[in-house]
Design a protein around this motif. Sequence first.
Motif, PDB file in Angstrom:
ATOM      1  N   ALA A 308     -28.294  55.724  51.858  1.00 15.07           N
ATOM      2  CA  ALA A 308     -29.908  56.091  52.697  1.00 15.07           C
ATOM      3  C   ALA A 308     -30.053  55.674  54.003  1.00 15.07           C
ATOM      4  N   ASN A 309     -30.571  55.584  54.530  1.00 14.44           N
ATOM      5  CA  ASN A 309     -31.405  54.730  55.443  1.00 14.44           C
ATOM      6  C   ASN A 309     -31.690  53.570  54.886  1.00 14.44           C
ATOM      7  N   GLN A 310     -32.773  53.740  54.448  1.00 16.10           N
ATOM      8  CA  GLN A 310     -33.435  52.419  53.556  1.00 16.10           C
ATOM      9  C   GLN A 310     -32.419  52.405  52.680  1.00 16.10           C
ATOM     10  N   PHE A 311     -31.012  51.494  52.727  1.00 21.02           N
ATOM     11  CA  PHE A 311     -29.973  51.247  51.636  1.00 21.02           C
ATOM     12  C   PHE A 311     -29.929  49.998  50.406  1.00 21.02           C
ATOM     13  N   HIS A 312     -29.552  50.462  49.707  1.00 17.81           N
ATOM     14  CA  HIS A 312     -29.992  49.492  48.701  1.00 17.81           C
ATOM     15  C   HIS A 312     -28.027  48.685  48.637  1.00 17.81           C
ATOM     16  N   TYR A 313     -28.398  47.388  48.837  1.00 23.64           N
ATOM     17  CA  TYR A 313     -26.895  46.992  48.614  1.00 23.64           C
ATOM     18  C   TYR A 313     -26.629  46.436  47.046  1.00 23.64           C
ATOM     19  N   TYR A 314     -25.484  45.772  46.055  1.00 25.76           N
ATOM     20  CA  TYR A 314     -25.834  45.007  45.065  1.00 25.76           C
ATOM     21  C   TYR A 314     -24.662  45.091  44.512  1.00 25.76           C
ATOM     22  N   ARG A 315     -24.101  44.506  43.615  1.00 23.77           N
ATOM     23  CA  ARG A 315     -22.269  42.952  43.723  1.00 23.77           C
ATOM     24  C   ARG A 315     -22.937  42.819  42.541  1.00 23.77           C
ATOM     25  N   ILE A 316     -22.357  42.398  42.076  1.00 22.39           N
ATOM     26  CA  ILE A 316     -21.680  41.317  40.666  1.00 22.39           C
ATOM     27  C   ILE A 316     -20.859  40.110  40.857  1.00 22.39           C
ATOM     28  N   THR A 317     -21.536  38.729  40.386  1.00 23.86           N
ATOM     29  CA  THR A 317     -21.006  37.666  40.639  1.00 23.86           C
ATOM     30  C   THR A 317     -19.905  37.232  39.648  1.00 23.86           C
ATOM     31  N   ALA A 450     -42.768  52.760  63.310  1.00 23.43           N
ATOM     32  CA  ALA A 450     -42.553  53.986  63.274  1.00 23.43           C
ATOM     33  C   ALA A 450     -41.542  53.937  63.548  1.00 23.43           C
ATOM     34  N   THR A 451     -40.430  53.218  63.785  1.00 24.92           N
ATOM     35  CA  THR A 451     -38.589  53.669  63.099  1.00 24.92           C
ATOM     36  C   THR A 451     -38.646  53.216  61.841  1.00 24.92           C
ATOM     37  N   ARG A 452     -39.171  52.678  61.098  1.00 26.76           N
ATOM     38  CA  ARG A 452     -38.776  52.374  60.143  1.00 26.76           C
ATOM     39  C   ARG A 452     -39.514  53.099  58.971  1.00 26.76           C
ATOM     40  N   TRP A 453     -41.065  53.887  59.691  1.00 29.19           N
ATOM     41  CA  TRP A 453     -41.048  55.036  59.152  1.00 29.19           C
ATOM     42  C   TRP A 453     -40.258  56.114  59.152  1.00 29.19           C
ATOM     43  N   SER A 454     -40.068  56.441  60.359  1.00 29.32           N
ATOM     44  CA  SER A 454     -39.254  57.929  60.339  1.00 29.32           C
ATOM     45  C   SER A 454     -38.101  57.879  60.318  1.00 29.32           C
ATOM     46  N   LEU A 455     -37.432  56.774  59.546  1.00 29.93           N
ATOM     47  CA  LEU A 455     -36.265  56.596  58.456  1.00 29.93           C
ATOM     48  C   LEU A 455     -36.843  56.845  57.329  1.00 29.93           C
ATOM     49  N   ASP A 456     -37.828  56.256  56.889  1.00 28.97           N
ATOM     50  CA  ASP A 456     -38.059  56.847  55.853  1.00 28.97           C
ATOM     51  C   ASP A 456     -38.212  57.975  55.594  1.00 28.97           C
ATOM     52  N   ASN A 461     -36.155  63.668  53.424  1.00 33.98           N
ATOM     53  CA  ASN A 461     -35.645  65.217  53.907  1.00 33.98           C
ATOM     54  C   ASN A 461     -34.054  65.577  54.700  1.00 33.98           C
ATOM     55  N   GLU A 462     -33.459  65.336  53.437  1.00 32.08           N
ATOM     56  CA  GLU A 462     -31.384  65.671  53.554  1.00 32.08           C
ATOM     57  C   GLU A 462     -31.044  64.902  55.340  1.00 32.08           C
ATOM     58  N   GLY A 463     -31.541  63.174  55.313  1.00 33.67           N
ATOM     59  CA  GLY A 463     -31.269  62.954  56.457  1.00 33.67           C
ATOM     60  C   GLY A 463     -31.650  63.623  57.717  1.00 33.67           C
ATOM     61  N   ARG A 464     -32.082  64.307  58.035  1.00 31.52           N
ATOM     62  CA  ARG A 464     -32.353  65.205  59.188  1.00 31.52           C
ATOM     63  C   ARG A 464     -33.541  63.891  59.916  1.00 31.52           C
ATOM     64  N   ARG A 465     -32.950  63.695  61.241  1.00 30.60           N
ATOM     65  CA  ARG A 465     -33.204  62.896  62.481  1.00 30.60           C
ATOM     66  C   ARG A 465     -34.515  62.894  62.513  1.00 30.60           C
ATOM     67  N   ASN A 466     -35.451  62.631  63.092  1.00 26.78           N
ATOM     68  CA  ASN A 466     -36.776  63.322  63.943  1.00 26.78           C
ATOM     69  C   ASN A 466     -36.458  63.119  65.080  1.00 26.78           C
ATOM     70  N   LEU A 467     -37.542  63.011  66.219  1.00 33.10           N
ATOM     71  CA  LEU A 467     -37.609  63.142  67.622  1.00 33.10           C
ATOM     72  C   LEU A 467     -37.616  61.799  67.902  1.00 33.10           C
ATOM     73  N   LEU A 468     -38.413  60.801  67.153  1.00 33.60           N
ATOM     74  CA  LEU A 468     -38.248  59.522  68.075  1.00 33.60           C
ATOM     75  C   LEU A 468     -36.776  58.891  67.399  1.00 33.60           C
ATOM     76  N   LEU A 469     -36.427  59.062  66.302  1.00 35.95           N
ATOM     77  CA  LEU A 469     -35.022  58.418  66.343  1.00 35.95           C
ATOM     78  C   LEU A 469     -33.941  58.872  66.536  1.00 35.95           C
ATOM     79  N   ARG A 470     -33.792  60.058  67.490  1.00 34.10           N
ATOM     80  CA  ARG A 470     -33.286  60.934  67.535  1.00 34.10           C
ATOM     81  C   ARG A 470     -32.962  60.523  69.128  1.00 34.10           C
ATOM     82  N   THR A 471     -34.060  60.314  70.159  1.00 37.23           N
ATOM     83  CA  THR A 471     -34.411  59.277  71.300  1.00 37.23           C
ATOM     84  C   THR A 471     -33.619  58.191  71.341  1.00 37.23           C
TER      85      THR A 471
END
Length: 481
Positions: A308-317, A450-456, A461-471
């Motif tokens: 995801a754009n707003q991704f999770h990361y995780y690991r085992i210690t 605005a960028t953070r909102w667009s990434l969310d 929306n199946e990863g489709r980037r809006n006009l702001l992200l494409r710009t």
Amino acid sequence: MGTTVFERSRPPASVVQHALADSRHAVFWRDDLPDALAPDRPPLVGAHAADLVVVGGGYTGLWTALLAKERDPDARVVVVEAQRVGWAASGRNGGFCEASLTHGHENGMARWPDEMPLLERLGLENLDAIEAAEDRYGIDFQFERTGQLAPATEPHQVAWLREWHEEAVAGGEEGVVFLDETEVQASVASPTYLAGVWEQRTCGMLHPARLAAELARAAEERGVEIYERSHVRGLETRDRAGVSVVTSSGRVDAARAVLATNVFPSLLARNRLMTVPVYDYVLMTEPLTAEQLASIGWRDRQGIGDMANQFHYYRITKDDRILFGGYDAVYHYGRKVRPEYEDRPQTWRALASHFFTTFPQLEGLRFSHRWAGAIDTSTQFTAFFGTARDHRVAYAAGFTGLGVGSTRFAAEVMLDLLDRVENERTTLTMVRKRPLPFPPEPAAAIGINATRWSLDRADHNEGRRNLLLRTLDALGLGFDS
């Protein structure tokens, strides 16, 4: 707009509440650090002389000091740290040590396509050197060359993974394995996984606070002086004699200086707009039982970061806890770095909910720690470099969450720049050219949020980037994660 799996498969609120009820607002890594690796070093008092003074006691500064002593064992090297060694991002991160110097292949190809073969080779050599550092210096930061798994948690991401794998195979890249739904769930048992790509060579897991502490120990064994609780108030240039780093109770007069302050305001005015602090949040579980471990598999202990754009990361210690972080990346107006930004209950609840969506079989597991820290983000999404004061001062900043590995490379670059060495590192476009700065407020806050909102929205929306992200992509300012 659609929903994500984390909205479709939420755990009961009671599960989240129970898991967070007894968590401590503290950094697990520092709590887990042996007393012998966390000596209380004195502040800088009085006047000192040095060949090299380093401002900052995180990875960037410590690697620089250690490598400087390797290059010249007789050099007098002093490190000045405002808090404690490894106190900031170097002691708070997830412990993912990646080979990439460019925040991933796609980001690098968008910016420096002609240099990517060299950048990727240098990145792998740098990761190899970090892995070898435990034996080289007689230190232990719990390094495991596990690689990293990228799972698809939404149907449209499966095609991205197949394309990624095909390009890697076509390019002759080794150790990039595609896992279908059955294979990925056999590797790590999450019902959210639809496929995965396992990069087996390009990432290792380590203990972040131990890395900082052990680098400091190795540096001191070689004669580096480290002063803690010494907030630098100024950087002065002395005629033909170098520079002076000034604190409230002392000063270091040195021939050369390295600025390794990363997310904190630069001592150079030219760099004040080059980065912004973005807050990242993390949870750590209590140790899993043998039964809980068996229920999730994960025997290869890879680091995991989803698509995801707003991704999770995780690991085992090493002691079988799970660190789970990411998703929210929060910017506060005015580029402020403040302790009160580190406790954000709504983010803890979201992360805990996403954790039990990922691993519903671990219901009942508790989180022992919760914490946050600020990431120094640049507009090119990776570090930038430079010199000032007639090559007496070198700097690197803007690591954007991938500094665990690339700070060592940055240390080599800065020492090369101070020595005016021209080599394959210093001639890189990434090193020679500065990225665009962020705008001043209020434009910075408006644009970032605005960028953070667009990434969310793209994630919904199946990863489709809006006009702001494409710009932003077209301008070379696009954030892909």
